[in-house]
Design an enzyme around this catalytic site. Structure first.
Site, PDB file in Angstrom:
ATOM      1  N   HIS A  62       5.088   4.978  -0.972  1.00 19.70           N
ATOM      2  CA  HIS A  62       5.746   5.655  -2.094  1.00 19.70           C
ATOM      3  C   HIS A  62       4.730   5.845  -3.219  1.00 19.70           C
ATOM      4  O   HIS A  62       3.918   4.953  -3.492  1.00 19.70           O
ATOM      5  CB  HIS A  62       6.934   4.826  -2.602  1.00 19.70           C
ATOM      6  CG  HIS A  62       8.240   5.188  -1.953  1.00 19.70           C
ATOM      7  ND1 HIS A  62       9.178   4.248  -1.590  1.00 19.70           N
ATOM      8  CD2 HIS A  62       8.772   6.401  -1.625  1.00 19.70           C
ATOM      9  CE1 HIS A  62      10.223   4.864  -1.050  1.00 19.70           C
ATOM     10  NE2 HIS A  62      10.005   6.161  -1.054  1.00 19.70           N
ATOM     11  N   ASP A  76       4.817   5.738  -6.419  1.00 22.40           N
ATOM     12  CA  ASP A  76       4.667   4.800  -7.551  1.00 22.40           C
ATOM     13  C   ASP A  76       3.686   3.674  -7.211  1.00 22.40           C
ATOM     14  O   ASP A  76       3.066   3.105  -8.093  1.00 22.40           O
ATOM     15  CB  ASP A  76       6.015   4.246  -8.059  1.00 22.40           C
ATOM     16  CG  ASP A  76       6.938   3.700  -6.986  1.00 22.40           C
ATOM     17  OD1 ASP A  76       6.834   4.128  -5.826  1.00 22.40           O
ATOM     18  OD2 ASP A  76       7.792   2.844  -7.318  1.00 22.40           O
ATOM     19  N   HIS A  77       3.486   3.416  -5.911  1.00 24.29           N
ATOM     20  CA  HIS A  77       2.573   2.356  -5.464  1.00 24.29           C
ATOM     21  C   HIS A  77       1.215   2.893  -4.999  1.00 24.29           C
ATOM     22  O   HIS A  77       0.262   2.129  -4.906  1.00 24.29           O
ATOM     23  CB  HIS A  77       3.201   1.566  -4.314  1.00 24.29           C
ATOM     24  CG  HIS A  77       4.501   0.937  -4.693  1.00 24.29           C
ATOM     25  ND1 HIS A  77       4.646  -0.414  -4.914  1.00 24.29           N
ATOM     26  CD2 HIS A  77       5.719   1.498  -4.947  1.00 24.29           C
ATOM     27  CE1 HIS A  77       5.901  -0.660  -5.276  1.00 24.29           C
ATOM     28  NE2 HIS A  77       6.569   0.473  -5.299  1.00 24.29           N
ATOM     29  N   HIS A  93       8.624  -4.816 -10.957  1.00 28.62           N
ATOM     30  CA  HIS A  93       9.142  -3.542 -10.435  1.00 28.62           C
ATOM     31  C   HIS A  93      10.556  -3.296 -10.984  1.00 28.62           C
ATOM     32  O   HIS A  93      11.511  -3.104 -10.233  1.00 28.62           O
ATOM     33  CB  HIS A  93       9.128  -3.552  -8.900  1.00 28.62           C
ATOM     34  CG  HIS A  93       9.273  -2.195  -8.264  1.00 28.62           C
ATOM     35  ND1 HIS A  93      10.500  -1.578  -8.113  1.00 28.62           N
ATOM     36  CD2 HIS A  93       8.364  -1.325  -7.756  1.00 28.62           C
ATOM     37  CE1 HIS A  93      10.335  -0.410  -7.507  1.00 28.62           C
ATOM     38  NE2 HIS A  93       9.040  -0.224  -7.294  1.00 28.62           N
ATOM     39  N   HIS A  96      12.917  -1.345   3.630  1.00 27.92           N
ATOM     40  CA  HIS A  96      12.828  -0.384   2.521  1.00 27.92           C
ATOM     41  C   HIS A  96      13.068   1.024   3.074  1.00 27.92           C
ATOM     42  O   HIS A  96      12.160   1.870   3.068  1.00 27.92           O
ATOM     43  CB  HIS A  96      11.460  -0.509   1.853  1.00 27.92           C
ATOM     44  CG  HIS A  96      11.324   0.286   0.583  1.00 27.92           C
ATOM     45  ND1 HIS A  96      12.267   0.259  -0.421  1.00 27.92           N
ATOM     46  CD2 HIS A  96      10.343   1.133   0.149  1.00 27.92           C
ATOM     47  CE1 HIS A  96      11.869   1.049  -1.402  1.00 27.92           C
ATOM     48  NE2 HIS A  96      10.727   1.594  -1.076  1.00 27.92           N
ATOM     49  N   ASP A 111       8.356  -3.179  -2.371  1.00 27.79           N
ATOM     50  CA  ASP A 111       9.727  -2.674  -2.500  1.00 27.79           C
ATOM     51  C   ASP A 111      10.532  -3.125  -1.295  1.00 27.79           C
ATOM     52  O   ASP A 111      10.116  -2.919  -0.156  1.00 27.79           O
ATOM     53  CB  ASP A 111       9.733  -1.140  -2.546  1.00 27.79           C
ATOM     54  CG  ASP A 111       9.284  -0.614  -3.893  1.00 27.79           C
ATOM     55  OD1 ASP A 111       8.821  -1.416  -4.722  1.00 27.79           O
ATOM     56  OD2 ASP A 111       9.403   0.607  -4.102  1.00 27.79           O
ATOM     57  N   HIS A 164       3.407   0.053   0.649  1.00 23.60           N
ATOM     58  CA  HIS A 164       4.005   1.209   1.325  1.00 23.60           C
ATOM     59  C   HIS A 164       3.578   2.478   0.607  1.00 23.60           C
ATOM     60  O   HIS A 164       2.993   2.417  -0.479  1.00 23.60           O
ATOM     61  CB  HIS A 164       5.529   1.085   1.399  1.00 23.60           C
ATOM     62  CG  HIS A 164       6.221   1.135   0.068  1.00 23.60           C
ATOM     63  ND1 HIS A 164       5.987   0.215  -0.929  1.00 23.60           N
ATOM     64  CD2 HIS A 164       7.138   2.003  -0.442  1.00 23.60           C
ATOM     65  CE1 HIS A 164       6.746   0.499  -1.979  1.00 23.60           C
ATOM     66  NE2 HIS A 164       7.449   1.587  -1.723  1.00 23.60           N
TER      67      HIS A 164
HETATM   68 ZN   LIG Z   1       8.503   1.305  -5.922  1.00 22.79          ZN
HETATM   69 ZN   LIG Z   2       9.298   2.298  -2.531  1.00 21.93          ZN
END
Ligand SMILES: [Zn+2]
Ligand SMILES: [Zn+2]
Length: 299
Positions: A79, A81-82, A261, A167, A190, A77
């Site tokens: 976000h 952080d990914h 995670h 999510h 996530d 996805h």
């Molecule tokens: Zn994440």
């Molecule tokens: Zn996320």
């Protein structure tokens, strides 16, 4: 004669597939003790990366994964952080000499994200093409937008299947299942507890699942925000607590549960408390993911 043949076969035998956890923290803030979310499969010399948290290239170097082997990238996805290094990773692999096509798979707006990433690095790409005689990175990057459940890739070595997970507020968040020569591994991405993930992971050897180590009151204290703050509510509602993750692994019937995670990402983990909680519902093997941890079909 037979010994010579066996020796020749052994000499050319490929190493077994491996999964490397490149980054096991959750959340966009860079951490001291864990890298941002990313994992990679190495199969017959080819590298399949799932999520590109910031620093994924450095983690690949530390893991000894070949940049020239980078072939497929799967984004769970969008976000950050990914996704922070979604285009940076193939860019650096290209700068390291990778001339093979790299396909990026993931939910919309993947095409726009890749185009924007290439645009951001256009000057470097043009300079290296002229100065170093490299090919056109844009022509090597292929985009495959994942829009729903089902088969994402079957290249004869690896079969990858996706399932949409919960999510919020992201409608497009996916978990991926990798089936490699009889070995099955699911990466949750996530997700709040999701029945779709349980179905995807049914009977898998390994489930790498995200985990939230704090309840709502603890998240509120840790973020220094009231319990009804949108950020606190996002963390609690969009992720999976350690109270729930064992039940998910049990319902899916997986052999091994790997926690990753970690949120909060830098806090020490009370492993005994987490294991006791998970052990109430799941009797299989539980591993606490660490950066650069390697798993193989023999584990
Ligand atoms: Zn994440
Ligand atoms: Zn996320």
């Amino acid at each position: 004669m037979l010994a010579a043949i066996l020796l020749a076969v052994t000499a050319h035998a490929l190493p077994p597939p491996r999964l490397v956890l490149l980054g096991t923290a959750g959340g966009p803030t860079p951490k001291r003790t864990r890298a941002a979310p990313a994992q990679a499969f190495e199969v017959d010399g080819a590298v399949y990366v799932v999520d590109c948290g910031n620093g994924v290239g450095r983690q690949m170097a530390l893991a000894g994964l070949p940049f020239l082997g980078l072939r497929q990238i799967f984004l769970t996805h969008h976000h950050s952080d990914h996704a922070a290094d979604l285009v940076t990773l193939p860019l650096l692999a290209w700068a390291a000499g990778n001339e093979s096509p790299v396909t990026l798979h993931g939910p919309p707006p993947l095409r726009e994200a890749v185009r924007a990433g290439l645009h951001a690095h256009a000057f470097d790409i043009a300079t290296r093409r002229k100065d170093e005689g490299r090919g056109d990175l844009a022509k090597l990057l292929r985009v495959h937008t994942v829009k729903g459940d089902g088969l994402v890739l079957d290249d004869g070595h690896v079969r990858v299947t996706a399932a949409r997970v919960l999510h919020p507020p992201m409608e497009d968040a996916f978990a991926y299942r990798f089936d490699v020569a009889g070995w099955s591994v699911v990466i949750s991405g996530d997700t709040a507890p999701s029945q779709s993930l349980v179905r995807l992971a049914r009977g898998a050897d390994v489930l790498v699942h995200e985990v939230l180590l704090a309840d709502e009151a603890e998240v509120s204290r840790w973020l220094e925000k009231p319990p009804d703050h949108p950020l606190v509510q996002h963390v609690v509602r969009s992720h999976t607590s350690f109270h729930d993750v064992g039940r998910i692994a049990r319902d899916a019937g997986v052999k091994t549960l790997v926690l990753s995670h970690f949120v909060p990402g830098d806090a020490p983990v009370d492993k005994e408390a987490v294991l006791a909680e998970i052990g109430k519902s799941f009797q299989g093997k539980v591993l606490f993911g660490e950066d650069l941890m390697v798993l193989t079909p023999d584990d």
